[in-house]
Design a protein around this motif. Structure first.
Motif, PDB file in Angstrom:
ATOM      1  N   CYS A   1       0.836  -1.195   0.000  1.00 22.82           N
ATOM      2  CA  CYS A   1       0.000   0.000   0.000  1.00 22.82           C
ATOM      3  C   CYS A   1       0.873   1.248   0.000  1.00 22.82           C
ATOM      4  CB  CYS A   1      -0.924   0.025   1.226  1.00 22.82           C
ATOM      5  SG  CYS A   1      -2.164  -1.271   1.229  1.00 22.82           S
ATOM      6  N   TRP A   2       0.235   2.373  -0.349  1.00 18.80           N
ATOM      7  CA  TRP A   2       0.927   3.665  -0.383  1.00 18.80           C
ATOM      8  C   TRP A   2       0.586   4.457   0.871  1.00 18.80           C
ATOM      9  CZ3 TRP A   2       4.498   5.546  -3.831  1.00 18.80           C
ATOM     10  CH2 TRP A   2       4.732   4.754  -4.962  1.00 18.80           C
ATOM     11  N   TYR A   3       1.598   5.155   1.417  1.00 16.99           N
ATOM     12  CA  TYR A   3       1.448   5.937   2.627  1.00 16.99           C
ATOM     13  C   TYR A   3       2.149   7.277   2.449  1.00 16.99           C
ATOM     14  CZ  TYR A   3       0.360   1.398   4.783  1.00 16.99           C
ATOM     15  OH  TYR A   3      -0.184   0.180   5.088  1.00 16.99           O
ATOM     16  N   PHE A   4       1.925   8.172   3.422  1.00 23.33           N
ATOM     17  CA  PHE A   4       2.725   9.383   3.531  1.00 23.33           C
ATOM     18  C   PHE A   4       2.879   9.707   5.004  1.00 23.33           C
ATOM     19  CE2 PHE A   4      -1.375  11.204   4.189  1.00 23.33           C
ATOM     20  CZ  PHE A   4      -1.181  12.408   4.870  1.00 23.33           C
ATOM     21  N   THR A   5       3.960  10.412   5.333  1.00 28.36           N
ATOM     22  CA  THR A   5       4.228  10.804   6.708  1.00 28.36           C
ATOM     23  C   THR A   5       4.097  12.311   6.819  1.00 28.36           C
ATOM     24  OG1 THR A   5       5.816   8.972   6.864  1.00 28.36           O
ATOM     25  CG2 THR A   5       5.878  10.644   8.606  1.00 28.36           C
ATOM     26  N   PRO A   6       3.090  12.797   7.524  1.00 25.73           N
ATOM     27  CA  PRO A   6       2.904  14.246   7.637  1.00 25.73           C
ATOM     28  C   PRO A   6       4.124  14.909   8.256  1.00 25.73           C
ATOM     29  CG  PRO A   6       0.967  13.067   8.421  1.00 25.73           C
ATOM     30  CD  PRO A   6       2.035  12.048   8.213  1.00 25.73           C
ATOM     31  N   PRO A   7       4.509  16.086   7.772  1.00 22.01           N
ATOM     32  CA  PRO A   7       5.665  16.793   8.345  1.00 22.01           C
ATOM     33  C   PRO A   7       5.482  17.038   9.836  1.00 22.01           C
ATOM     34  CG  PRO A   7       4.968  17.799   6.279  1.00 22.01           C
ATOM     35  CD  PRO A   7       3.923  16.809   6.635  1.00 22.01           C
ATOM     36  N   GLY A   8       6.566  16.851  10.585  1.00 21.23           N
ATOM     37  CA  GLY A   8       6.516  17.084  12.017  1.00 21.23           C
ATOM     38  C   GLY A   8       6.029  15.899  12.821  1.00 21.23           C
ATOM     39  N   THR A   9       5.738  14.756  12.150  1.00 22.99           N
ATOM     40  CA  THR A   9       5.270  13.562  12.851  1.00 22.99           C
ATOM     41  C   THR A   9       6.110  12.358  12.408  1.00 22.99           C
ATOM     42  OG1 THR A   9       3.652  12.854  11.193  1.00 22.99           O
ATOM     43  CG2 THR A   9       2.928  14.496  12.796  1.00 22.99           C
ATOM     44  N   LYS A  10       5.916  11.238  13.106  1.00 18.94           N
ATOM     45  CA  LYS A  10       6.577   9.984  12.740  1.00 18.94           C
ATOM     46  C   LYS A  10       5.562   8.903  12.406  1.00 18.94           C
ATOM     47  CE  LYS A  10      10.720  10.732  15.570  1.00 18.94           C
ATOM     48  NZ  LYS A  10      11.591  10.177  16.634  1.00 18.94           N
ATOM     49  N   LYS A  11       4.295   9.286  12.298  1.00 16.51           N
ATOM     50  CA  LYS A  11       3.226   8.304  12.088  1.00 16.51           C
ATOM     51  C   LYS A  11       2.841   8.262  10.621  1.00 16.51           C
ATOM     52  CE  LYS A  11      -1.102   6.786  14.165  1.00 16.51           C
ATOM     53  NZ  LYS A  11      -2.136   7.049  15.175  1.00 16.51           N
ATOM     54  N   ARG A  12       2.822   7.072  10.045  1.00 18.60           N
ATOM     55  CA  ARG A  12       2.430   6.917   8.649  1.00 18.60           C
ATOM     56  C   ARG A  12       0.911   6.952   8.516  1.00 18.60           C
ATOM     57  NH1 ARG A  12       3.982   1.858  10.454  1.00 18.60           N
ATOM     58  NH2 ARG A  12       6.107   2.189   9.748  1.00 18.60           N
ATOM     59  N   GLU A  13       0.448   7.446   7.397  1.00 16.64           N
ATOM     60  CA  GLU A  13      -0.982   7.487   7.114  1.00 16.64           C
ATOM     61  C   GLU A  13      -1.213   6.920   5.720  1.00 16.64           C
ATOM     62  OE1 GLU A  13      -3.020  11.109   7.771  1.00 16.64           O
ATOM     63  OE2 GLU A  13      -2.105  11.502   9.733  1.00 16.64           O
ATOM     64  N   ALA A  14      -2.223   6.075   5.601  1.00 15.34           N
ATOM     65  CA  ALA A  14      -2.516   5.430   4.323  1.00 15.34           C
ATOM     66  C   ALA A  14      -3.150   6.409   3.350  1.00 15.34           C
ATOM     67  CB  ALA A  14      -3.444   4.245   4.545  1.00 15.34           C
ATOM     68  N   LEU A  15      -2.935   6.132   2.068  1.00 20.25           N
ATOM     69  CA  LEU A  15      -3.526   6.948   0.999  1.00 20.25           C
ATOM     70  C   LEU A  15      -4.676   6.175   0.368  1.00 20.25           C
ATOM     71  CD1 LEU A  15      -0.269   8.349  -0.624  1.00 20.25           C
ATOM     72  CD2 LEU A  15      -1.955   9.629   0.717  1.00 20.25           C
ATOM     73  N   PHE A  16      -5.783   6.868   0.110  1.00 22.02           N
ATOM     74  CA  PHE A  16      -6.991   6.257  -0.435  1.00 22.02           C
ATOM     75  C   PHE A  16      -7.368   6.931  -1.742  1.00 22.02           C
ATOM     76  CE2 PHE A  16      -6.998   5.646   4.097  1.00 22.02           C
ATOM     77  CZ  PHE A  16      -7.481   4.357   4.268  1.00 22.02           C
ATOM     78  N   ASP A  17      -7.996   6.153  -2.653  1.00 25.44           N
ATOM     79  CA  ASP A  17      -8.451   6.745  -3.904  1.00 25.44           C
ATOM     80  C   ASP A  17      -9.805   7.421  -3.711  1.00 25.44           C
ATOM     81  OD1 ASP A  17     -10.330   4.723  -3.784  1.00 25.44           O
ATOM     82  OD2 ASP A  17      -9.308   3.448  -5.231  1.00 25.44           O
ATOM     83  N   GLU A  18     -10.400   7.894  -4.807  1.00 28.71           N
ATOM     84  CA  GLU A  18     -11.656   8.636  -4.711  1.00 28.71           C
ATOM     85  C   GLU A  18     -12.812   7.764  -4.236  1.00 28.71           C
ATOM     86  OE1 GLU A  18     -12.186  10.297  -8.564  1.00 28.71           O
ATOM     87  OE2 GLU A  18     -10.813  11.970  -8.200  1.00 28.71           O
ATOM     88  N   ASP A  19     -12.682   6.441  -4.387  1.00 32.94           N
ATOM     89  CA  ASP A  19     -13.738   5.522  -3.942  1.00 32.94           C
ATOM     90  C   ASP A  19     -13.552   5.087  -2.494  1.00 32.94           C
ATOM     91  OD1 ASP A  19     -14.934   5.582  -6.465  1.00 32.94           O
ATOM     92  OD2 ASP A  19     -13.596   3.980  -7.203  1.00 32.94           O
ATOM     93  N   GLY A  20     -12.531   5.607  -1.812  1.00 32.84           N
ATOM     94  CA  GLY A  20     -12.290   5.240  -0.428  1.00 32.84           C
ATOM     95  C   GLY A  20     -11.503   3.959  -0.255  1.00 32.84           C
TER      96      GLY A  20
END
Length: 382
Positions: free
Chosen positions: A23-42
């Motif tokens: 899966c694809w993720y991104f890490t918001p600046p200033g944090t160490k927690k990854r967050e998943a990326l979702f398409d337009e259908d969720g």
């Protein structure tokens, strides 16, 4: 020249692919927690080739963050059903099909009871009340179910943006070993009450101590190895397709050797005439020529158990326990063996064999009686 790993690391706020979950993720600046990326259908964006879709999803998030005031930005309100759904989606890619089916059954049932609750509303009493509704589940079944549900919440806490697992401190019941064995009389009755193919399958499980469906049913002529000392089945830790070759392979990473007695060697040579090497045909098959599976094997044994009115604790896996008891007591050779030797024969650790089979090991119990002045002869006379 060594590669510079730091130059390849993505900056915080960039989309990146994680091979473990695909899966694809991104890490918001200033944090160490990854967050998943979702398409337009969720749906989660999966596949390393979908980099553009991941970058587009990240761009949408950044645009939303810029247009939405921080004070009014909504937080994700997780429900129990969403947690279970995300966990099952990942489990399909990492676990065996049998375990996935079991988890699907348990989690769907759990969601039918309290799936609409938000995670903040879920309490340990909900899990306890739900478990009490399943009166046929023993301690071992409850342990597996609780572990599965807790794993779903832990997964979303570790790999997603769920903040807390409300069931993390829920205690599992103590495991109870269901260690029973067939008497020689029961063994003969079972063979007479079933068909020849099933009787042979059970007999081979008793003679080898192999796990019925995850080892014995898988054996083909290609697994047979002959040495000057004798014959054994060799199940590799990894298959050619990259999967696990036997049940304990994922945990131990070691090949499994199933040593054969003389009677089992004769049976194997006879079976290899009908299922030779490179044929891919299992040595032991049903009356329809199919591989033994848990579904048909369990159903066949349930029919036999009902016909003979056997106790409820007699199951196909009892064949493996019967091998352990007979080996420890010297049933075949007249010489009792030790827990350590049994562990090597069964593909277990000595601790597992000690916990399950110590009551059958006279070599360990005799010194305890001797310390009280009771010899084996005196106990026999008593």
């Amino acid at each position: 020249m060594a590669r510079n790993r730091k130059s390849r690391r993505q900056q915080h706020g960039s989309a990146w692919h994680w091979k473990q979950t695909d899966c694809w993720y991104f890490t918001p600046p200033g944090t160490k927690k990854r967050e998943a990326l979702f398409d337009e259908d969720g749906e989660r964006i999966r596949g390393k080739e979908n980099k553009e879709a991941a970058q587009l999803a990240l761009a949408r998030i950044k645009l939303t963050d810029e247009l939405t005031p921080v004070s009014s930005a909504p937080s994700k309100d997780w429900t129990v059903a969403q947690v279970c759904e995300i966990y099952l989606a990942d489990l399909t890619n990492t676990a065996t099909p049998e375990w996935v089916r079991l988890c699907q059954t348990w989690l769907n049932d759990f969601c039918g009871y309290c799936g609409a609750l938000s995670v903040s509303e879920l309490k340990k009493k909900h899990l306890r009340t739900w478990l009490q509704k399943h009166k046929t589940w023993n301690n071992n079944s409850q342990r597996n179910v609780i572990a599965c549900i807790k794993a779903a919440f832990n997964f979303c806490c570790k790999f997603d943006d769920l903040d807390i697992n409300p069931l993390s401190s829920y205690q599992k019941p103590a495991a109870t070993a269901r260690v029973t064995s067939f008497s020689p009389e029961e063994e003969k009755e079972i063979y007479a009450a079933t068909n020849k193919a099933h009787a042979l399958f059970l007999k081979c499980c008793i003679l080898t101590g192999a796990r019925p469906f995850s080892e014995m049913a898988m054996v083909t002529a290609d697994h047979v190895v002959e040495t000057p000392h004798g014959m054994f089945y060799l199940l590799k830790a990894r298959t050619a397709e990259g999967g696990h070759g036997h049940k304990a392979a994922k945990k131990t990473g070691k090949d499994r050797r199933i040593m054969l007695c003389e009677e089992m060697e004769a049976i194997t040579r006879r079976l290899m005439l009908e299922a030779p090497k490179d044929s891919g045909i299992p040595l032991l098959r049903t009356t329809h020529g199919k591989q033994w599976k848990r579904c048909n094997g369990v159903q066949q044994f349930c029919n036999v158990k009902e016909k003979l009115n056997l106790p409820d604790d007699r199951v196909t896996y009892t064949c493996r326990h019967t091998f352990a008891k007979r080996t420890l007591s010297g049933y075949y050779t007249g010489q009792p063996t030790t827990i350590e030797v049994l562990a090597g024969l069964m593909g277990n650790t000595p601790k597992v064999c000690w916990d399950c089979y110590a009551q059958w090991a006279d070599d360990y119990n005799d010194p305890l009686w001797a310390a009280l002045g009771k010899s084996k002869a005196k106990r026999s006379a008593a």
